[in-house]
Design an enzyme around this catalytic site. Structure first.
Site, PDB file in Angstrom:
ATOM      1  N   GLU A   1      23.528  26.569 -14.621  1.00  0.00           N
ATOM      2  CA  GLU A   1      22.857  25.190 -14.161  1.00  0.00           C
ATOM      3  C   GLU A   1      22.663  25.184 -12.558  1.00  0.00           C
ATOM      4  O   GLU A   1      23.476  25.574 -11.867  1.00  0.00           O
ATOM      5  CB  GLU A   1      23.757  24.138 -14.670  1.00  0.00           C
ATOM      6  CG  GLU A   1      24.150  24.341 -16.027  1.00  0.00           C
ATOM      7  CD  GLU A   1      24.811  22.915 -16.962  1.00  0.00           C
ATOM      8  OE1 GLU A   1      24.617  21.969 -16.258  1.00  0.00           O
ATOM      9  OE2 GLU A   1      25.264  23.162 -18.085  1.00  0.00           O
TER      10      GLU A   1
ATOM     11  N   SER B   1      28.896  19.402 -26.176  1.00  0.00           N
ATOM     12  CA  SER B   1      29.639  18.235 -26.064  1.00  0.00           C
ATOM     13  C   SER B   1      30.060  17.507 -27.518  1.00  0.00           C
ATOM     14  O   SER B   1      29.312  17.655 -28.611  1.00  0.00           O
ATOM     15  CB  SER B   1      29.135  17.113 -25.308  1.00  0.00           C
ATOM     16  OG  SER B   1      28.659  17.482 -24.005  1.00  0.00           O
TER      17      SER B   1
ATOM     18  N   ASN C   1      29.900  14.007 -11.877  1.00  0.00           N
ATOM     19  CA  ASN C   1      30.203  14.125 -10.499  1.00  0.00           C
ATOM     20  C   ASN C   1      31.624  14.169 -10.157  1.00  0.00           C
ATOM     21  O   ASN C   1      32.008  14.909  -9.100  1.00  0.00           O
ATOM     22  CB  ASN C   1      29.332  12.948  -9.992  1.00  0.00           C
ATOM     23  CG  ASN C   1      27.953  13.496  -9.834  1.00  0.00           C
ATOM     24  OD1 ASN C   1      27.464  14.327 -10.619  1.00  0.00           O
ATOM     25  ND2 ASN C   1      27.172  12.600  -9.212  1.00  0.00           N
ATOM     26  N   GLU C   2      32.447  13.758 -11.063  1.00  0.00           N
ATOM     27  CA  GLU C   2      33.886  13.527 -10.602  1.00  0.00           C
ATOM     28  C   GLU C   2      34.539  15.073 -10.844  1.00  0.00           C
ATOM     29  O   GLU C   2      35.411  15.616 -10.081  1.00  0.00           O
ATOM     30  CB  GLU C   2      34.847  13.004 -11.611  1.00  0.00           C
ATOM     31  CG  GLU C   2      34.709  11.322 -11.312  1.00  0.00           C
ATOM     32  CD  GLU C   2      33.248  10.787 -11.385  1.00  0.00           C
ATOM     33  OE1 GLU C   2      32.635  11.063 -12.542  1.00  0.00           O
ATOM     34  OE2 GLU C   2      32.599  10.167 -10.649  1.00  0.00           O
TER      35      GLU C   2
ATOM     36  N   GLN D   1      21.323  21.993 -26.983  1.00  0.00           N
ATOM     37  CA  GLN D   1      22.522  22.630 -26.346  1.00  0.00           C
ATOM     38  C   GLN D   1      23.883  21.915 -27.051  1.00  0.00           C
ATOM     39  O   GLN D   1      24.009  20.539 -26.925  1.00  0.00           O
ATOM     40  CB  GLN D   1      22.619  22.201 -24.745  1.00  0.00           C
ATOM     41  CG  GLN D   1      24.065  22.506 -24.104  1.00  0.00           C
ATOM     42  CD  GLN D   1      24.409  21.973 -22.962  1.00  0.00           C
ATOM     43  OE1 GLN D   1      23.585  20.958 -22.580  1.00  0.00           O
ATOM     44  NE2 GLN D   1      25.148  22.254 -22.074  1.00  0.00           N
ATOM     45  N   GLY D   2      24.237  22.702 -27.881  1.00  0.00           N
ATOM     46  CA  GLY D   2      25.414  22.202 -28.844  1.00  0.00           C
ATOM     47  C   GLY D   2      26.552  22.273 -28.358  1.00  0.00           C
ATOM     48  O   GLY D   2      27.494  23.175 -28.871  1.00  0.00           O
TER      49      GLY D   2
HETATM   50  C1  LIG Z   1      21.612  11.807 -20.874  1.00  0.00           C
HETATM   51  C2  LIG Z   1      22.701  13.042 -20.980  1.00  0.00           C
HETATM   52  C3  LIG Z   1      22.174  14.092 -21.583  1.00  0.00           C
HETATM   53  C4  LIG Z   1      23.214  14.792 -22.294  1.00  0.00           C
HETATM   54  N1  LIG Z   1      22.627  16.146 -22.871  1.00  0.00           N
HETATM   55  C5  LIG Z   1      23.723  16.881 -23.472  1.00  0.00           C
HETATM   56  C6  LIG Z   1      23.303  18.097 -24.273  1.00  0.00           C
HETATM   57  O1  LIG Z   1      22.048  18.318 -24.240  1.00  0.00           O
HETATM   58  N2  LIG Z   1      24.230  18.679 -24.787  1.00  0.00           N
HETATM   59  C7  LIG Z   1      25.885  18.418 -24.673  1.00  0.00           C
HETATM   60  O2  LIG Z   1      26.252  19.443 -25.159  1.00  0.00           O
HETATM   61  N3  LIG Z   1      25.789  17.594 -23.879  1.00  0.00           N
HETATM   62  C8  LIG Z   1      25.130  16.866 -23.425  1.00  0.00           C
HETATM   63  N4  LIG Z   1      25.612  15.697 -22.674  1.00  0.00           N
HETATM   64  C9  LIG Z   1      26.965  15.391 -22.408  1.00  0.00           C
HETATM   65  C10 LIG Z   1      27.511  15.595 -21.166  1.00  0.00           C
HETATM   66  O3  LIG Z   1      27.761  16.957 -20.801  1.00  0.00           O
HETATM   67  C11 LIG Z   1      29.109  14.904 -20.911  1.00  0.00           C
HETATM   68  O4  LIG Z   1      28.576  13.511 -21.204  1.00  0.00           O
HETATM   69  C12 LIG Z   1      29.800  15.169 -19.838  1.00  0.00           C
HETATM   70  O5  LIG Z   1      30.449  16.246 -19.963  1.00  0.00           O
HETATM   71  C13 LIG Z   1      31.035  14.236 -19.733  1.00  0.00           C
HETATM   72  O6  LIG Z   1      31.770  13.840 -21.055  1.00  0.00           O
HETATM   73  P1  LIG Z   1      31.946  12.718 -21.624  1.00  0.00           P
HETATM   74  O7  LIG Z   1      30.845  11.981 -21.763  1.00  0.00           O
HETATM   75  O8  LIG Z   1      32.817  13.012 -23.106  1.00  0.00           O
HETATM   76  O9  LIG Z   1      32.846  11.889 -20.628  1.00  0.00           O
HETATM   77  P2  LIG Z   1      34.534  12.196 -20.158  1.00  0.00           P
HETATM   78  O10 LIG Z   1      34.603  13.537 -20.165  1.00  0.00           O
HETATM   79  O11 LIG Z   1      35.214  11.357 -21.171  1.00  0.00           O
HETATM   80  O12 LIG Z   1      34.470  11.577 -18.909  1.00  0.00           O
HETATM   81  C14 LIG Z   1      34.775   9.936 -18.641  1.00  0.00           C
HETATM   82  C15 LIG Z   1      34.976   9.661 -17.284  1.00  0.00           C
HETATM   83  O13 LIG Z   1      36.457  10.507 -16.798  1.00  0.00           O
HETATM   84  C16 LIG Z   1      35.979  11.340 -15.632  1.00  0.00           C
HETATM   85  N5  LIG Z   1      36.924  12.524 -15.742  1.00  0.00           N
HETATM   86  C17 LIG Z   1      37.037  13.385 -16.778  1.00  0.00           C
HETATM   87  N6  LIG Z   1      37.801  14.505 -16.529  1.00  0.00           N
HETATM   88  C18 LIG Z   1      38.333  14.008 -15.214  1.00  0.00           C
HETATM   89  C19 LIG Z   1      39.313  14.698 -14.359  1.00  0.00           C
HETATM   90  N7  LIG Z   1      39.543  15.998 -14.780  1.00  0.00           N
HETATM   91  N8  LIG Z   1      39.237  14.266 -13.029  1.00  0.00           N
HETATM   92  C20 LIG Z   1      38.445  13.099 -12.732  1.00  0.00           C
HETATM   93  N9  LIG Z   1      37.849  12.486 -13.671  1.00  0.00           N
HETATM   94  C21 LIG Z   1      37.821  12.929 -14.885  1.00  0.00           C
HETATM   95  C22 LIG Z   1      34.616  11.532 -15.990  1.00  0.00           C
HETATM   96  O14 LIG Z   1      33.888  12.097 -14.728  1.00  0.00           O
HETATM   97  C23 LIG Z   1      33.873  10.239 -16.404  1.00  0.00           C
HETATM   98  O15 LIG Z   1      33.824   9.722 -15.055  1.00  0.00           O
HETATM   99  C24 LIG Z   1      24.770  14.735 -22.142  1.00  0.00           C
HETATM  100  C25 LIG Z   1      25.045  13.689 -21.366  1.00  0.00           C
HETATM  101  C26 LIG Z   1      24.093  12.679 -20.801  1.00  0.00           C
HETATM  102  C27 LIG Z   1      24.614  11.301 -20.275  1.00  0.00           C
END
Ligand SMILES: Cc1cc2nc3c(=O)[nH]c(=O)nc-3n(C[C@H](O)[C@H](O)[C@H](O)COP(=O)(O)OP(=O)(O)OC[C@H]3O[C@@H](n4cnc5c(N)ncnc54)[C@H](O)[C@@H]3O)c2cc1C
Lengths: 371, 401
Positions: B250, B135, B381-382, B132-133
């Protein structure tokens, strides 16, 4: 009243912090964790030169005779850097056992060597049942003439794989008795366990291990008492290390929350995140000042049975809470091996078990409260 | 009201159970405790995943909910949830969630007939594996801010940029990619969905290790990667709407609750067979309270998951988003609680990972680490809490620029 550290203590903190920042950045921590030895000898020698290991040993044995609070300062700084080393097992666990129970001859023989970084030591207490209680010690020590023959298995022995000497809690007919065993003695076999802390826990098997009678630490049957004498200070030192980890986790997360932008806002601007972080801060503040009080009580020679158990139970839970929120706030990057917050998240689980988990300390506390 | 499964559902459930009970005996040691790391960390684990995909395809279970038109069985949502539940209980691989649960529905919703004919059968047959491309380093929760570009040049699109956290990119042959086809566009406008072969020149996969050292996700770099224009899915520039539909696929979380139940059973077994300080662990009040709480979580969660399926089946979409968010939130935090409680009950043994002495094969210390991924991926979860507050409770919505 004076709730501050003194000048020398501030300087000690600074020097430990500077040394570790230079010698053991987080990449090095990971390298050490991944190595078979789980230990960096060069750093160990340098630490000894800086005099960290002799601080709390009495002057009569080549130490400085400084109060224990200084050991907690060192441990706190190590905790901030997630520093992997046998400092706790050697200087604190075994050092304190020798101080509490060793003969003059043993202290003279071992403490200066520990201080000089020439002896690494491990304490072998727990067994298959994983009990924290006296009855959990069943490894047999049978007297044979002037010697003792050890048979049995110890588990969760930190740093046995690199130790020169192991202090073994065994059972003689008089009760729990401690022996100092050269790790190379025939019949001793050591195997590393795979732990979440990647912290050199080992299984140590004793198969007809012959130990001379003068390797006994303390009297026959005095072993449990000596361990109990050692435990308060060592527990508080471990708590200091854990709280160092808490402080660093909060600092890292605060910095990240200010810098990470999503939805054109630093994530630290979201109130959800602010409330998490406020709770983390409260968890830390309600623990660190208590640590200071408890270590002061120990240095004053006061009975702190209740306080030590209250502290460890509190810190066990708060370290897990803080690191769990910290990973969550980091998002994806918090879950990687490459990024540093995971080091603390894993340690929070690993350290929970050291010198008593929360259930054990709750029980002990309830006992002390007269329940 | 009637909570009983129908006769037919009952029979299906038995068939699923018999299948997984027998096939999971073939799991190699490298598959470990399953989950993302079981599937993606080792070659043997992934081989088992592909083996299971083949077996499931033979039964038609990868496409059970698909329209007959695409070779599916048009099974009811309830039946699919029962399947998820049984599979979750066995922690069984074989369903490539990216292909089956996310990309296939996207194709059905937005692809051309030619694309459907070309891309759906390999997914249905358990032969095509996707990653899944979505993030990117600077676009996580705020996915619409992504910057990877795909610029049309003649009969292809040229892709430049970077994805991250791409689970299984080191094993999958394909990716479904979300990229910006209009470089001047902002946020949800000007994004498009692509089917991309991972072996195209200019695609580079760099491993990222999970905190326990396992290889689950990756960074993926695109350097002038040429995607044939026929692999654009749907209308150019309309990819965000299509992607948001995929997000809704999902799932309900049924598998999470049944997975927790199975671990609970194993923990009870462990506690009954372990004595500490002269007492069976199963008689320890702390252990009893913790396991009772996990049971309650799994029970109430299952009711929620079934209600979601029911709403889906009835076409009652009003409460669905809120309930699905609640289920994702609740199941992942239940896993977190289970992992912590179980490793506490084990005492010193709770810290053991891949160790011969580890209770439950180290599944709980493993879960203590893997559960953090689950509270972050698929909408943190946020973000789920935001949705519940905004959509479910109608509270004022935070305005983003
Ligand atoms: C094990 C694992 C597998 C994954 N696999 C894939 C994959 O196959 N393909 C893919 O595309 N992605 C994948 N992901 C990525 C995943 O979708 C992202 O990690 C996720 O969307 C969160 O983005 P981020 O990590 O940039 O965190 P951020 O968005 O930077 O968030 C950081 C913190 O800020 C909080 N936050 C952000 N916005 C808000 C808001 N508006 N209000 C309150 N809190 C907020 C978040 O909840 C979090 O606690 C994977 C992630 C993990 C951990």
């Amino acid at each position: 009243m004076d709730l501050d550290f003194n000048k020398e203590q501030d300087m000690l903190r600074k020097s430990v912090a500077e040394f570790l920042a230079k010698e053991c950045p987080f990449d090095t921590v990971r390298e050490i964790e991944d190595s078979a030895e789980g230990f960096n000898k060069k750093m160990w020698k340098k630490m000894a030169k800086l005099g960290w290991m002799e601080i709390h040993f009495p002057e009569a044995y080549g130490g400085l005779g400084d109060p224990f609070v200084e050991m907690t300062i060192i441990m706190e700084e190590m905790g901030k850097k997630a520093f992997p080393s046998p400092f706790f097992s050697t200087v604190i666990l075994c050092g304190l056992v020798l101080l509490e129970g060793g003969s003059d001859k043993q202290k003279k023989a071992f403490l200066p060597k520990i201080a000089a970084g020439k002896k690494i030591m491990a304490l072998a207490q727990y067994e298959k049942e994983a009990s924290y209680l006296e009855a959990g010690i069943q490894l047999s020590a049978q007297s044979e003439g002037a010697d003792y023959i050890l048979n049995g298995k110890k588990m969760f022995v930190p740093n046995a794989n690199i130790a020169d000497e192991i202090i073994v809690a065994a059972r003689t007919i008089q009760g729990v008795t401690l022996f100092l065993v050269d790790a190379k003695t025939p019949g001793v076999s050591i195997q590393k366990m795979q732990t979440i802390g990647k912290d050199n826990n080992c299984v140590v098997t004793f198969d007809n291990v012959n130990v001379p009678g003068d390797a006994m630490v303390g009297e026959p049957g005095a072993g449990w008492h000596i361990l109990e004498q050692m435990a308060p200070k060592a527990t508080v030192a471990k708590c200091a290390e854990m709280l160092g980890g808490c402080e660093e986790s909060i600092a890292m997360t605060t910095a990240y929350a200010k810098e990470r932008v999503q939805y054109s806002t630093p994530i630290g601007g979201f109130q959800a995140i602010q409330h998490y972080m406020a709770d983390m801060r409260v968890a830390y503040d309600t623990s660190i000042y208590y640590l200071h009080k408890v270590v002061w009580m120990l240095d004053e020679g006061m009975d702190a049975t209740k306080e030590v158990s209250a502290l460890k139970a509190q810190v066990n839970e708060q370290y897990k809470f803080i690191t769990e929120r910290a990973v969550q706030i980091h998002g994806g990057i918090g879950t990687t091996r490459e990024f540093n917050i995971g080091l603390f998240y894993r340690r929070a689980k690993a350290f929970e078990y050291i010198l008593g988990d929360t259930a054990y300390h709750h029980d002990k506390l309830a006992d002390a409260l007269g329940m | 009201m009637d909570f009983r499964l129908t006769k037919e559902e009952e029979l299906k459930k038995e068939a699923f159970e018999a299948f997984f009970e027998s096939e999971m005996k073939n799991a190699p040691p490298a598959f470990g405790n399953g989950g993302l790391e079981g599937v993606y960390d080792t070659e043997e684990g992934f081989e088992f995943h592909t083996y299971m995909a083949g077996k499931l395809a033979e039964k038609g279970w990868l496409s059970m909910g698909w329209p007959k038109l695409y070779g599916g069985q048009e099974a009811s949502i309830m039946e699919q949830v029962i399947f998820d539940e049984v599979r979750g209980y066995y922690s069984a691989p074989g369903v490539d969630a990216f292909a089956v649960d996310m990309f296939a529905p996207t194709l059905m919703a937005g692809a051309s007939d030619e694309q459907k004919a070309r891309l759906l059968p390999p997914i249905r047959d358990g032969k095509a594996f996707y990653c899944q491309g979505w993030s990117e380093p600077d676009a996580g929760s705020d996915l619409a801010s992504l910057t990877t570009t795909a610029i049309r040049e003649g009969d292809h699109y040229v892709v430049n940029g970077q994805k991250t956290w791409t689970t299984g990119a080191h094993r999958a042959e394909y990716m479904f990619l979300l990229a910006r086809t209009d470089p001047e566009s902002r946020r949800g406008k000007g994004l498009s969905v692509f089917h991309l072969r991972m072996d195209l020149p200019g695609v580079q996969v760099r491993p990222l290790l999970y905190m326990n050292g396992k290889h689950v996700y990756n960074e993926v770099f695109f350097n002038d990667v040429k995607i044939p224009a026929e692999d654009l899915i749907g209308v150019e520039g309309e990819g965000w709407a299509l992607t948001r539909q995929t997000m809704n696929f999902e799932r309900s979380g049924a598998g999470g609750f049944s997975g927790a139940k199975r671990y609970l059973e194993q923990m009870i077994d462990y506690a009954r067979n372990t004595t500490r300080n002269g007492q069976q662990l199963s008689k320890d009040p702390n252990a009893r309270r913790k396991m009772a709480e996990v049971f309650i979580g799994a029970e109430v969660g299952k009711s929620l998951a079934y209600k979601i399926a029911w709403m889906h089946q009835k076409g009652d979409f009003a409460g669905l988003i809120t309930a699905a968010s609640a289920s994702k939130l609740f199941s992942t935090e239940l896993a977190q609680k289970l992992a912590n409680d179980a490793t506490e009950i084990m005492g010193l043994y709770g810290q053991l990972e891949d160790d011969p002495d580890a209770p439950l094969g180290g599944a709980m210390s493993d879960l203590y680490q893997m559960c953090k991924g689950a509270t972050i991926f698929a909408g943190t979860n946020e973000i789920q809490r935001n949705l519940i507050a905004w959509v479910g409770l109608g509270l004022p919505r935070l305005k983003f620029k």
